[in-house]
Design a protein around this motif. Structure first.
Motif, PDB file in Angstrom:
ATOM      1  N   TRP A  19     -76.149 -18.441  37.772  1.00  0.00           N
ATOM      2  CA  TRP A  19     -76.684 -19.649  37.120  1.00  0.00           C
ATOM      3  C   TRP A  19     -75.629 -20.322  36.243  1.00  0.00           C
ATOM      4  N   LEU A  52     -79.188 -15.543  45.047  1.00  0.00           N
ATOM      5  CA  LEU A  52     -80.421 -15.328  44.276  1.00  0.00           C
ATOM      6  C   LEU A  52     -81.390 -14.436  45.037  1.00  0.00           C
ATOM      7  N   LYS A 101     -77.314 -12.222  38.029  1.00  0.00           N
ATOM      8  CA  LYS A 101     -78.299 -13.312  38.036  1.00  0.00           C
ATOM      9  C   LYS A 101     -77.910 -14.380  37.014  1.00  0.00           C
ATOM     10  N   LYS A 157     -82.851 -10.802  43.948  1.00  0.00           N
ATOM     11  CA  LYS A 157     -84.298 -10.527  43.807  1.00  0.00           C
ATOM     12  C   LYS A 157     -84.715  -9.319  44.620  1.00  0.00           C
TER      13      LYS A 157
END
Length: 138
Positions: free
Chosen positions: A75, A131, A71, A135
């Protein structure tokens, strides 16, 4: 480890992005070995020199994060590549606008930028899916 729980498509995306960031690392490292930090060979301002030299350290951090902390890695990778493409793209356009070189020759000379742009588009195109996969942990 979260990476091993992700679906194969997401794993492949992250591995490809990791490889891209490591290629960037090697590119910057080879430049520094040949020319040194803050080299006049850059022929740019101090902030551009600082930016490019910092990628020698930031790119591998992003690469390892993509696997160890996906994660954070997606980013960091997205931020780095978007900033790099915008920065380098503006410099490439300035070269085109400030010289009489034909567009075809300019495009051939800027092949590294085009590769970076395509990689950046890949990172951006896969960002949302990566993403979501993280999740849902699949």
């Amino acid at each position: 480890m979260i990476f091993t729980k992700l679906n194969r498509k997401t794993q492949v995306n992250l591995i490809l992005q990791c490889m891209g960031m490591l290629i960037g690392t090697i590119t910057h490292l080879l430049w520094i070995i040949k020319h040194g930090f803050f080299s006049a060979e850059y022929n740019v301002g101090v902030l551009s020199m600082l930016f490019w030299d910092s990628l020698t350290f930031l790119d591998p951090i992003a690469a390892f994060l993509l696997i160890l902390r996906p994660k954070a890695g997606i980013w960091v990778t997205a931020i780095i590549i978007v900033a790099d493409v915008l920065h380098n793209g503006s410099l490439c356009v300035n070269v085109l606008l400030s010289t009489d070189v034909p567009v075809i020759s300019w495009a051939k000379n800027e092949w590294m930028f085009w590769m970076q742009l395509f990689f950046g588009l890949f990172v951006v195109a896969t960002f949302k899916g990566n993403l979501i996969a993280l999740k849902t942990n699949r």
